[in-house]
Design a protein around this motif. Sequence first.
Motif, PDB file in Angstrom:
ATOM      1  N   THR A 103       0.841  -1.185   0.000  1.00 52.80           N
ATOM      2  CA  THR A 103       0.000   0.000   0.000  1.00 52.80           C
ATOM      3  C   THR A 103       0.885   1.246   0.000  1.00 52.80           C
ATOM      4  O   THR A 103       2.107   1.160   0.114  1.00 52.80           O
ATOM      5  N   LEU A 104       0.249   2.404  -0.103  1.00 52.16           N
ATOM      6  CA  LEU A 104       1.002   3.657  -0.026  1.00 52.16           C
ATOM      7  C   LEU A 104       1.715   3.750   1.318  1.00 52.16           C
ATOM      8  O   LEU A 104       2.874   4.179   1.384  1.00 52.16           O
ATOM      9  N   ARG A 105       1.053   3.332   2.381  1.00 47.61           N
ATOM     10  CA  ARG A 105       1.686   3.361   3.698  1.00 47.61           C
ATOM     11  C   ARG A 105       2.920   2.467   3.729  1.00 47.61           C
ATOM     12  O   ARG A 105       3.958   2.832   4.293  1.00 47.61           O
ATOM     13  N   ASP A 106       2.819   1.269   3.114  1.00 44.84           N
ATOM     14  CA  ASP A 106       3.976   0.374   3.052  1.00 44.84           C
ATOM     15  C   ASP A 106       5.151   1.049   2.350  1.00 44.84           C
ATOM     16  O   ASP A 106       6.308   0.936   2.782  1.00 44.84           O
ATOM     17  N   MET A 107       4.859   1.751   1.260  1.00 48.83           N
ATOM     18  CA  MET A 107       5.917   2.424   0.507  1.00 48.83           C
ATOM     19  C   MET A 107       6.567   3.528   1.344  1.00 48.83           C
ATOM     20  O   MET A 107       7.793   3.693   1.333  1.00 48.83           O
ATOM     21  N   ILE A 108       5.744   4.276   2.061  1.00 49.71           N
ATOM     22  CA  ILE A 108       6.276   5.351   2.903  1.00 49.71           C
ATOM     23  C   ILE A 108       7.178   4.777   3.985  1.00 49.71           C
ATOM     24  O   ILE A 108       8.278   5.292   4.244  1.00 49.71           O
ATOM     25  N   ILE A 109       6.740   3.699   4.609  1.00 49.43           N
ATOM     26  CA  ILE A 109       7.536   3.068   5.668  1.00 49.43           C
ATOM     27  C   ILE A 109       8.850   2.541   5.096  1.00 49.43           C
ATOM     28  O   ILE A 109       9.920   2.698   5.708  1.00 49.43           O
ATOM     29  N   LYS A 110       8.802   1.928   3.929  1.00 52.34           N
ATOM     30  CA  LYS A 110      10.026   1.405   3.326  1.00 52.34           C
ATOM     31  C   LYS A 110      10.981   2.537   2.955  1.00 52.34           C
ATOM     32  O   LYS A 110      12.207   2.374   3.043  1.00 52.34           O
ATOM     33  N   GLY A 111      10.432   3.679   2.547  1.00 50.91           N
ATOM     34  CA  GLY A 111      11.281   4.825   2.275  1.00 50.91           C
ATOM     35  C   GLY A 111      11.959   5.324   3.540  1.00 50.91           C
ATOM     36  O   GLY A 111      13.147   5.680   3.528  1.00 50.91           O
ATOM     37  N   GLU A 112      11.215   5.331   4.646  1.00 52.67           N
ATOM     38  CA  GLU A 112      11.808   5.713   5.928  1.00 52.67           C
ATOM     39  C   GLU A 112      12.895   4.723   6.334  1.00 52.67           C
ATOM     40  O   GLU A 112      13.937   5.113   6.882  1.00 52.67           O
ATOM     41  N   TYR A 113      12.652   3.446   6.053  1.00 55.44           N
ATOM     42  CA  TYR A 113      13.654   2.427   6.364  1.00 55.44           C
ATOM     43  C   TYR A 113      14.917   2.652   5.529  1.00 55.44           C
ATOM     44  O   TYR A 113      16.041   2.518   6.025  1.00 55.44           O
ATOM     45  N   ALA A 114      14.731   3.012   4.265  1.00 54.73           N
ATOM     46  CA  ALA A 114      15.889   3.292   3.405  1.00 54.73           C
ATOM     47  C   ALA A 114      16.713   4.446   3.969  1.00 54.73           C
ATOM     48  O   ALA A 114      17.950   4.390   3.996  1.00 54.73           O
ATOM     49  N   HIS A 115      16.039   5.506   4.424  1.00 53.02           N
ATOM     50  CA  HIS A 115      16.752   6.630   5.035  1.00 53.02           C
ATOM     51  C   HIS A 115      17.467   6.186   6.309  1.00 53.02           C
ATOM     52  O   HIS A 115      18.603   6.611   6.573  1.00 53.02           O
ATOM     53  N   PHE A 116      16.816   5.334   7.085  1.00 49.62           N
ATOM     54  CA  PHE A 116      17.433   4.834   8.321  1.00 49.62           C
ATOM     55  C   PHE A 116      18.712   4.063   8.009  1.00 49.62           C
ATOM     56  O   PHE A 116      19.738   4.236   8.681  1.00 49.62           O
ATOM     57  N   LEU A 117      18.672   3.225   6.985  1.00 50.06           N
ATOM     58  CA  LEU A 117      19.860   2.450   6.617  1.00 50.06           C
ATOM     59  C   LEU A 117      20.989   3.369   6.158  1.00 50.06           C
ATOM     60  O   LEU A 117      22.163   3.138   6.477  1.00 50.06           O
ATOM     61  N   ARG A 118      20.656   4.414   5.404  1.00 50.00           N
ATOM     62  CA  ARG A 118      21.682   5.349   4.939  1.00 50.00           C
ATOM     63  C   ARG A 118      22.262   6.161   6.103  1.00 50.00           C
ATOM     64  O   ARG A 118      23.465   6.431   6.141  1.00 50.00           O
ATOM     65  N   ASP A 119      21.405   6.521   7.058  1.00 49.72           N
ATOM     66  CA  ASP A 119      21.872   7.329   8.189  1.00 49.72           C
ATOM     67  C   ASP A 119      22.708   6.525   9.175  1.00 49.72           C
ATOM     68  O   ASP A 119      23.621   7.065   9.814  1.00 49.72           O
ATOM     69  N   THR A 120      22.396   5.237   9.312  1.00 46.72           N
ATOM     70  CA  THR A 120      23.071   4.420  10.330  1.00 46.72           C
ATOM     71  C   THR A 120      24.205   3.577   9.766  1.00 46.72           C
ATOM     72  O   THR A 120      25.055   3.100  10.520  1.00 46.72           O
ATOM     73  N   HIS A 121      24.199   3.342   8.449  1.00 44.28           N
ATOM     74  CA  HIS A 121      25.168   2.435   7.822  1.00 44.28           C
ATOM     75  C   HIS A 121      25.055   1.027   8.418  1.00 44.28           C
ATOM     76  O   HIS A 121      26.049   0.297   8.511  1.00 44.28           O
ATOM     77  N   LEU A 122      23.843   0.660   8.807  1.00 43.03           N
ATOM     78  CA  LEU A 122      23.640  -0.640   9.442  1.00 43.03           C
ATOM     79  C   LEU A 122      24.027  -1.782   8.509  1.00 43.03           C
ATOM     80  O   LEU A 122      24.520  -2.821   8.966  1.00 43.03           O
ATOM     81  N   ASP A 123      23.829  -1.603   7.212  1.00 47.60           N
ATOM     82  CA  ASP A 123      24.210  -2.649   6.259  1.00 47.60           C
ATOM     83  C   ASP A 123      25.707  -2.923   6.277  1.00 47.60           C
ATOM     84  O   ASP A 123      26.144  -4.017   5.924  1.00 47.60           O
ATOM     85  N   VAL A 124      26.497  -1.915   6.691  1.00 43.91           N
ATOM     86  CA  VAL A 124      27.943  -2.068   6.739  1.00 43.91           C
ATOM     87  C   VAL A 124      28.399  -2.619   8.084  1.00 43.91           C
ATOM     88  O   VAL A 124      29.185  -3.563   8.147  1.00 43.91           O
TER      89      VAL A 124
END
Length: 310
Positions: free
Chosen positions: A154-175
Amino acid sequence: MSVNRVMSVNQAQNEVERARLLADVHDFLSVLRGMSNELTPFDWVRHLSPDGEHQLGVQAIPVNHIIGSVDRYREFDRYYLPKERHLDERWVGIRTAQMEGKELPPIQVYKVGELYFVKDGNHRVSVARRQGQAFIDASVIELNVSVPPEAGDTLRDMIIKGEYAHFLRDTHLDVVAPHHRPIFFTAPGRYAKLIEHIQARRYYLDLKPGRERPVTWEEAVESWYRRLYSRIVENIESHGVMRRFPGRTEADLYLWVMDHRYFLSQKYGYDVGSELATVDFSKRYAPKLHKRVGQRVKLAWRGKRAQPKF
């Protein structure tokens, strides 16, 4: 007009009328199930925070991975059946050309994750899907996203996933934790709370005696994930807490348990720890059995995912 062409046109007209009738049936069932029967608008993809795009050229793509359209998402249902009579002429023309063995040009699509959104060629997709065609030639532009969409988002799912993408970029958790578990919420606006937890963790680590230098952001992220988030998730699993909160995610419960841990620690005057907080929260706040059963039935009926996968 030759006899064969007349027969092809008549057959195509009959097919498009049956397709529109089936789209009406899908609309009716979607109302009963409380689900959308529309294609996903490509505009929603901007919420995923794509950070670039590149051309992949012409290739055969799976027809059933096409879930949306740039500008025709209201004219077809989620199965790419035509919903409006004014679409018939174009649909019949393409189907007739197909039956006559004419080669159709590739469609144009955007690829996001493993899914596709049609930029040009919606009618060709509709005809192909109606005929059970597995693949279709497409000129593909791929968008780069950290957290890809899933069919049915849904649109809400997309918004949440976008927030998650920003979180990953801000935290470098993938690294710092390359094999980390996906951290996904059921409501937007909650990743900022995780950033606050990491900042608090960094402050706490800096206070430890014997430190010769300030704690780096990456060290704080790694410590937060390993010592706080992962431990609560392990407690949630070992005590079977997830099954008592249908429709919720590990991340939802992590935040609630952390708040409850703070409440209990303030109440008793010492840190009660993550396990006691997890167990006590589950006992106090899990919905009653009949509500849990009702929620599971509702989720199953609507086809929702309790714990999204990436």
